[in-house]
Design an enzyme around this catalytic site. Structure first.
Site, short mmCIF file in Angstrom:
data_model
loop_
_atom_site.label_atom_id
_atom_site.label_comp_id
_atom_site.label_asym_id
_atom_site.label_seq_id
_atom_site.Cartn_x
_atom_site.Cartn_y
_atom_site.Cartn_z
N CYS A 1 28.12 15.45 30.91
CA CYS A 1 28.82 15.26 29.64
C CYS A 1 29.07 16.58 28.92
CB CYS A 1 28.03 14.31 28.73
SG CYS A 1 26.30 14.75 28.53
N THR B 1 26.09 8.88 36.67
CA THR B 1 26.70 10.19 36.91
C THR B 1 25.68 11.23 37.35
OG1 THR B 1 26.53 10.52 34.52
CG2 THR B 1 28.69 9.89 35.41
N GLU C 1 37.45 13.17 26.92
CA GLU C 1 36.53 13.45 28.03
C GLU C 1 37.01 12.74 29.30
OE1 GLU C 1 31.73 13.51 28.61
OE2 GLU C 1 32.59 11.62 27.97
N GLY D 1 27.03 5.59 28.62
CA GLY D 1 28.24 5.37 27.84
C GLY D 1 27.93 5.03 26.39
#
Length: 589
Positions: free
Chosen positions: A251, A119, A341, A200
């Site tokens: 995040c 990301t 999320e 993750g």
């Protein structure tokens, strides 16, 4: 190449790079602060001009986010993070606490295993390389398999700059054959000292189970609360700015907005003005089905995609200028898929009766995948702001600013960082924004400031200067006149007899203090003045010697014969050995 062969190749590469980094560690550890700063400066200067090229490469390889925003993130890492860490002392004595007489000395942690996500690939790689080298730690990067090329390019640029500035071979490495098995091998490698894991939850848990110190960062699910006293126009603009920055892949990006009831209508109008589209119940269901899988994790094909792309995938039509999809929900949890999320420009929307109700709703949202991470409050009521700070299980509560920008230190005074600890709430060891300080072992020289209490026999204990004497137990008064010599001698004889020793004979006993010296009672002929007499080898050792016996022997210039069964009082032994009066009788055969 078969999958099994690829795993083996990845494992072999991880082992090789870890060994190279370990070999570089002692060399880096000996570098001066000036040498380390020169290397860090060179790396930052080299990678900054490539910010746009690296952003485009990351976007092409991953498909995530917005190029312009990725450029900003790359510059944040190479410029703002560099500016923040540049003055840090990370070599030798880093702090003196003169009032406590403590000196702090920095030592590098060792080889860093850095897990870099898909990301935020290039910005995270720049940041982790800078903070690792600043702490004199070699770094080995394990990139996400979907972002190997762009991350490897960052490592290549910064490695060349570091080498030219004097860094040893192996100071910066990046895996190119990446599998889960290879990454796990790197994390568990004996040479690895610490893990910086961003990714993750599965990967973060693997980092924590690798048996090494680890700084892991998981999901954020950050809520934003808009309280009735807020500047509504700015608050909504901030939420949209944070949610759409790089299409929500950070995040710490806003995932929910909780609105105080008296200002709901005004907030909704402002969202529409800023490109927000409120979904109907049917549209929410359609978006939830394409955006999230059965495991409630974001669909990788829609992570970091524009709101219009997500709407099209869900089969709904939205205005072309739509920037954010908004789902008005009444609850949090598995029955409300869009409350988790989402890593995309999709917001859940809640209405709260008042700030206390909003406070509880924000805690619910954080518990559903964001514990310890980040939230924001938009308010001009300082008391309410403080209450949120006191009550929320979040490591960063940013005020009147986007969560995305505020959490990393772009719009706030927080330490600039791309790795944000979630503390005990999120299962992390720290709630800090990670910096070179977290990659240092701190040694402390601690000088005595309070003398230790020395315990002595009761008769010799003296109170320290300035400390009053403690009260002592009363001691019994000595008997008047003491005890006569005859009584003392008789008691000693009785004691020796009870232990199996015979009383001293006239030929071997030491001369009593009151007895006149004569040839018939002496144990040996008197020697001329100035030379001590030496007893005959056959002379019988005495049974008991006290201090007075030694003093008499000194006056008469004679030796005292002792054997293995002789009893010598401590005072007599000290005085006799000082004047070398004792003669050891031959051991019995």
């Amino acid at each position: 190449m078969a999958q099994t062969d690829r795993d083996l190749a990845s494992i072999a590469e991880a082992r090789s790079l870890a060994r190279r980094a370990k070999a570089a560690a002692p060399i880096l550890a000996e570098f001066s602060q000036e040498q380390i700063d020169a290397i860090v400066d060179a790396m930052a200067a080299a990678v900054t001009p490539h910010a746009e090229a690296l952003a485009r490469l990351a976007h092409e390889e991953t498909g995530y986010g917005v190029v312009a925003d990725k450029v900003q993130k790359n510059l944040f890492a190479s410029e703002k993070v560099h500016k923040f860490i540049r003055p840090m002392k990370t070599v030798g004595v880093i702090r003196r606490l003169d009032d406590r007489k403590v000196v702090e000395i920095a030592e590098p942690f060792g080889v860093v295993c850095a897990i870099v996500p898909t990301t935020n690939p290039t910005s995270t790689a720049i940041y982790k390389i800078l903070i690792s080298l600043k702490a004199r730690c070699p770094i080995v990067i394990s990139p996400h398999p979907s972002a190997v090329r762009c991350i490897a390019r960052v490592a290549e640029i910064m490695t060349e700059a570091a080498r030219r500035a004097g860094a040893p071979d192996g100071a910066i490495s990046c895996m190119t054959t990446v599998t889960l098995e290879g990454t796990q091998e790197l994390m568990k490698a004996r040479e690895t000292a610490v893990i910086l894991a961003t990714g993750g939850m599965g990967l973060v848990r693997a980092a924590y189970s690798a048996g090494k110190p680890a700084y892991g960062v998981g999901p954020g699910n950050a809520p934003a609360f808009i309280e009735r006293s807020a500047d509504i126009v700015k608050a909504v603009r901030d939420v949209v700015t944070g949610k759409t920055f790089d299409n929500g892949v950070l995040c710490s990006s806003e995932n929910s907005v909780v609105v105080d009831a008296p200002v709901v209508d005004e907030v909704k109008r402002e969202f529409v003005k800023n490109g927000g589209y409120f979904l109907s119940a049917a549209e929410m269901d359609a978006v939830g089905k394409v955006l999230l899988g059965p495991n409630r994790l974001p669909n990788p094909s829609l992570v970091g995609r524009p709101a219009t792309v997500i709407a099209k995938a869900a089969g709904i039509t939205v205005p072309a200028d739509t920037r954010v999809l908004i789902a008005e929900l009444t609850g949090v949890g598995r029955d409300y898929p869009l409350s988790i999320e989402k890593l995309s420009p999709v917001l859940s929307f809640y209405i709260a009766r008042d700030w206390k109700d909003g406070c509880e709703r924000c805690k619910e949202i954080l518990r559903y995948g964001g514990m310890g991470h980040t939230m924001s409050i938009h308010s001009r009521n300082e008391q309410v702001i403080l209450e949120f700070g006191l009550k929320k299980p979040a490591g960063r509560i940013v005020v009147n600013t986007p969560t995305t920008h505020g959490s990393v230190g772009l719009t706030t005074g927080l330490d600039p960082a791309m790795t944000l600890g979630c503390g005990g709430w999120g299962g992390n060891i720290t709630s800090d924004n990670i910096s070179p300080r977290h990659l240092l072992n701190i040694k402390r020289l601690a000088y005595e400031v309070t003398p230790a209490v020395v315990r002595r026999p009761a008769a010799s204990i003296a109170a320290p200067a300035g400390v009053p004497d403690l009260p002592r137990a009363p001691q019994p008064a000595p008997a008047p006149g003491g005890i006569s010599a005859d009584v003392l001698a008789r008691r000693i004889d009785e004691f020796l007899t009870s232990r199996g020793y015979r009383p001293a004979t006239a030929s071997s006993a030491p001369v009593a203090p009151s007895a006149p010296s004569s040839p018939t009672t002496s144990s040996a002929p008197s020697a001329p003045t100035g030379s001590a007499s030496v007893p005959a080898a056959a002379e019988t050792p005495v049974d008991f010697v006290c201090e007075d016996d030694v003093r008499q022997a000194l006056k008469q210039n004679r030796k005292i014969v002792i054997g293995e069964r002789s009893i010598v009082t401590p005072a007599a032994r000290d005085l006799g050995e000082q004047h070398r009066l004792f003669v050891q009788a031959a051991w019995p055969r």
